[in-house]
Structure formats: C-alpha cells, structure tokens
Design a protein around this motif. Structure first.
Motif, PDB file in Angstrom:
ATOM      1  N   LEU A   1       0.815  -1.215   0.000  1.00  0.00           N
ATOM      2  CA  LEU A   1       0.000   0.000   0.000  1.00  0.00           C
ATOM      3  C   LEU A   1       0.848   1.265   0.000  1.00  0.00           C
ATOM      4  CD1 LEU A   1      -2.930  -0.946   2.406  1.00  0.00           C
ATOM      5  CD2 LEU A   1      -2.769  -1.204  -0.073  1.00  0.00           C
ATOM      6  N   SER A   2       2.034   1.195   0.565  1.00  0.00           N
ATOM      7  CA  SER A   2       2.886   2.379   0.603  1.00  0.00           C
ATOM      8  C   SER A   2       3.333   2.807  -0.790  1.00  0.00           C
ATOM      9  CB  SER A   2       4.120   2.119   1.479  1.00  0.00           C
ATOM     10  OG  SER A   2       4.922   1.091   0.930  1.00  0.00           O
ATOM     11  N   GLU A   3       3.143   1.929  -1.789  1.00  0.00           N
ATOM     12  CA  GLU A   3       3.523   2.262  -3.164  1.00  0.00           C
ATOM     13  C   GLU A   3       2.441   3.068  -3.879  1.00  0.00           C
ATOM     14  OE1 GLU A   3       4.118  -1.548  -4.884  1.00  0.00           O
ATOM     15  OE2 GLU A   3       6.015  -1.937  -3.849  1.00  0.00           O
ATOM     16  N   LEU A   4       1.241   3.148  -3.311  1.00  0.00           N
ATOM     17  CA  LEU A   4       0.161   3.898  -3.938  1.00  0.00           C
ATOM     18  C   LEU A   4       0.476   5.388  -3.904  1.00  0.00           C
ATOM     19  CD1 LEU A   4      -2.921   2.044  -2.411  1.00  0.00           C
ATOM     20  CD2 LEU A   4      -1.991   1.781  -4.719  1.00  0.00           C
ATOM     21  N   VAL A   5       0.154   6.075  -4.992  1.00  0.00           N
ATOM     22  CA  VAL A   5       0.452   7.498  -5.073  1.00  0.00           C
ATOM     23  C   VAL A   5      -0.803   8.316  -4.818  1.00  0.00           C
ATOM     24  CG1 VAL A   5       2.340   7.129  -6.681  1.00  0.00           C
ATOM     25  CG2 VAL A   5       0.049   7.579  -7.575  1.00  0.00           C
ATOM     26  N   ASP A   6      -0.598   9.570  -4.411  1.00  0.00           N
ATOM     27  CA  ASP A   6      -1.658  10.564  -4.260  1.00  0.00           C
ATOM     28  C   ASP A   6      -2.776  10.104  -3.328  1.00  0.00           C
ATOM     29  OD1 ASP A   6      -0.196  12.067  -6.059  1.00  0.00           O
ATOM     30  OD2 ASP A   6      -1.358  11.429  -7.790  1.00  0.00           O
ATOM     31  N   GLN A   7      -2.379   9.524  -2.187  1.00  0.00           N
ATOM     32  CA  GLN A   7      -3.344   9.119  -1.170  1.00  0.00           C
ATOM     33  C   GLN A   7      -3.482  10.221  -0.118  1.00  0.00           C
ATOM     34  OE1 GLN A   7      -4.943   5.877  -1.476  1.00  0.00           O
ATOM     35  NE2 GLN A   7      -3.996   6.280  -3.461  1.00  0.00           N
TER      36      GLN A   7
END
Length: 434
Positions: free
Chosen positions: A395-401
C-alpha cells in the motif's frame, strides 16, 4: 462544395486529457457521442505517475499528440486535477478554444490565492489562512495559527499532505512529511506558472512549494456542486453529498447523488461560489466546489474549488441521468448550450463507495475476481467496480493518497431509495472487505 459538406458533417474532434479505458468507454456511451470523435491525449498513468514528473514534458507530449490528428480539435477537456486541469487550460489557449483562462485556473487552484480572492468576495465567510514556507525553521518556534488547524500544500490533490495539527508534535510530523514530498506537485506547478502572464497573478511570490495553515471549518455535512460558468453566468446542474470516515473523519468514504439538500442551501452555495469565481475572473469553464454545511445552524463554508468536472461523480450521473456529466462539459466546450441532466437513468439514486484501509501500511493479499463481480452485478445491475490495487501490492507504493488512509477500490451502485442504497453498499463492502 463537397469538401465544405464534409467539413460540416464531420464529427467534432474532442480530446480528453489524462483519461483511461473506464472513462473513455463511459463518455462513448453518451448518446451525443455519435457526433464526436473522442481521442485520448495522454493516459491517466502519464499524468499521475508513481514518482516525479516534468510539467513541460507532459505539455509538449500533449501538443505533439494533438498536432498529429488530421485536423485541429474542436474541444479539449479533462476530468483530473493538476496537472491535467492546467494542461487543458494551456492547450485550449493554444487552439483558441472555449475554456477558462490559465491564469484564472491558477488563481483557483493555488490554495492560498483562492482564499485571498474569497476574502475579497466573502469577507464574512472566509477562514483564517496563513501561507508558510515548510522549510523555515522558525515555524516550530511560533506556530502560524492557534491549534488546531489544517496544514496543506499550496498545490496537491486527493487530500495528499493534508494534516490536522493539534499540537507541536503533530506540527513537526506534518512539516517533515511536507518537506519530503511537497516538490512532487510544487515544482510542476511552478513550471505551469511560468507559462502565464505575471501581470495577471498575485505578486506575493508564494509558489508551489509553500503550504498553508488554515482555520478549521468542518461541519457535519459535506457536499459538492457540479456546474460551469459561461459568459458570466453560473449554472449548477448537480449536487452530491459526501460521507467521511477514519481518523479526524477526513477520509472520503462515499458519495450520494442526488444529495438530499434543501433548495435554499444549494441557492446560498451557488451565490457564494458565483461571487468568488467572479472575483477570480473564472469564466467559460467547468468547476466543482465543495462546501461544509451545518443543518442546525445553517453555517455554510466553502472548502475548495476545482476547475474541472469530477471523474468520481461521472458514473453516478450515468446511473441516475442516463449518461455521464461529461456531456454537459463537452457541449460547453463546443460552444453549445448544455442540456440539464434528465433523470432518465436506470435508478433514481446512486452512490460511490470507496473501499479504504486505515492501517499504517499493508500488502494486498486478494482482490475480487471478475466472476465475483459478475455475480453481484446479476443482483445489482447498476454495479460498476474500479480496482485500484493488485494482488501482492504494498500500500505504501500507492500514489496521491490522503494522509490517513489508502484507497483500494471504488464501487458504484444505484438504488430506488437511500435505505436500499446503503444496504447494497454494506453488502458489497462485507463481501469484499471482510
């Protein structure tokens, strides 16, 4: 004469910047799309990459794609926040198309500038806001506002780097996060500003790498108006209610359309946004504007103005009205008078449910397969699903959270009444999130 006839009958070339297959197919289902040649200019992953990006490179790539068509475009639109909103404004300027000026777009999207224009237009309805340099060590010695307050970057989206700050330790953490990541959008925004007329912008030198400290204005109810400005007139054609969850109740969890709002509240909100957009000089373009509302006291506070239609609302309009509200914005961009949504969809109400994780981090072990989605769609024909993660993804790889959660999946549903809509949402959420 034959050539003139072909030009008159040719489909209108409509370019959508930063789109994807999900939205291109939805736009293609608009009945009037038979008269449009829909072309995607850049993909969503080009304009929302996992990492830094160069604004001028995107602009030049978009220009090259558009120049490669066999004729100039008749309309250029987008449904994503910066950099797409900025790219669209510049590309429309290139081709002399109907759109808000790039300078007006910048005034709206720069969080500090927008509040200054709002202060001029609505002095009694503007929160206290202070622009800060997050790299200034003196901030810790003297906080910009009394606690609590929100700390946000001047330019971002999806609530990224937005922190509710209640004490000195949280201010330290928020500033640390800003220093690490604010350049991701700050530098491209500064590149955008270089394309604009300096005489048309504030002279305060507060660029994209600044942040703002803003007084809390949260109320019980959050809603969004979808609309556009054309020749100085404001048109509102939809109201959507937002629900929140998680820490500080700051993560968006669901949208409901149409919102159950009194007409006088919508009218008051329209008056507020009209005054601000007039002050900003924004005209001939779409917008969506978010408001906080307290049903008991009647308090109404403008949160932010986005210079685009909302992609998140598009499937809701399709379910309720029979087609996405891209229809209204494309008609506007083509110089036509947009029709109002007609409530001729498959359900009188619709909702978007955002499946989120509120854990600090995690790994996706399983996602719903197409068979599971099809089984639910057999029970709920309006069901639409957008998976935003893949199996094995960190999940830490998701952008623009946002700062407090990760968005995993979006589920769109329709129903006959609010209670059945919430039951459908709970059923889908239980099936896939247990």
């Amino acid at each position: 004469m034959a050539s003139a006839t072909r030009n008159q009958t040719a489909k209108k070339l409509v370019c959508i910047v930063g789109s994807d297959a999900f939205h291109q197919e939805m736009i293609g289902r608009i009945p009037e799309a038979k008269d449009w040649q829909l072309e995607q200019v850049l993909h969503r992953t080009d304009v929302q990459p996992n990492g830094t990006f160069d604004f001028d490179t995107l602009l030049n790539e978009a220009r090259a794609i558009i120049s490669g068509f066999d004729r100039p475009p008749d309309a250029i639109i987008g449904h994503l926040d910066f950099p797409v909103s900025a790219l669209v404004s510049l590309l429309c300027r290139d081709h002399g198309l109907i759109a808000a000026s790039p300078e007006a777009v910048a005034r709206c999207e720069h969080k500090y500038w927008m509040r200054q224009y709002q202060q001029d237009a609505l002095p009694d309805h503007t929160p206290r806001v202070v622009a800060i340099n997050p790299f200034d060590p003196d901030i810790m010695r003297k906080p910009p506002l009394p606690f609590p307050f929100w700390l946000k970057p001047v330019k971002g989206h999806s609530s990224m780097l937005g922190y509710r700050v209640r004490e000195t330790s949280e201010l330290t953490q928020a500033l640390s996060a800003c220093r690490r990541a604010i350049h991701r959008y700050g530098e491209p925004f500064n590149a955008f500003l270089k394309h604009l007329d300096p005489a048309e912008l504030p002279t305060d030198k507060i660029d994209g790498n600044y942040a703002v400290a803003e007084e809390l204005i949260s109320e019980d109810q959050l809603f969004t108006l979808e609309g556009y400005r054309h020749k100085g007139e404001t048109t509102i054609y939809g109201a959507i209610e937002s629900r929140r969850s998680g820490r500080h109740m700051s993560s968006l969890s669901s949208y409901y359309y149409p919102a159950e709002l009194p007409g006088e509240v919508v009218e008051a909100a329209q008056q507020q946004v009209t005054k601000v957009l007039t002050q900003v000089g924004f005209d001939n373009g779409p917008f969506n504007v978010e408001f906080f509302h307290d049903p008991e006291t009647g308090a109404l506070n403008l949160l932010e103005i986005n210079t685009r239609l909302s992609k998140s609302h598009a499937p809701l309009f399709e379910i309720v009205d029979g087609c996405s509200h891209h229809k209204q914005i494309i008609e506007l961009a083509l110089g036509q008078t947009p029709d109002r949504p007609k409530r001729q969809g498959t359900s009188p109400m619709a909702a978007k449910f955002m499946v989120r994780s509120h854990e600090a981090n995690g790994v996706v072990h399983r996602i719903p397969c197409q068979e599971e989605i099809d089984k639910l769609r057999a029970l709920m024909p309006d069901l639409k699903v957008q998976l935003l993660v893949g199996e094995g993804q960190n999940l830490s790889e998701l952008v623009d959270q946002d700062s407090y959660s990760f968005e995993l999946m979006d589920v769109f549903l329709g129903a006959r009444a609010p209670i059945s809509l919430r039951m459908h949402i709970n059923a889908a959420g239980t099936r896939w999130c247990s």
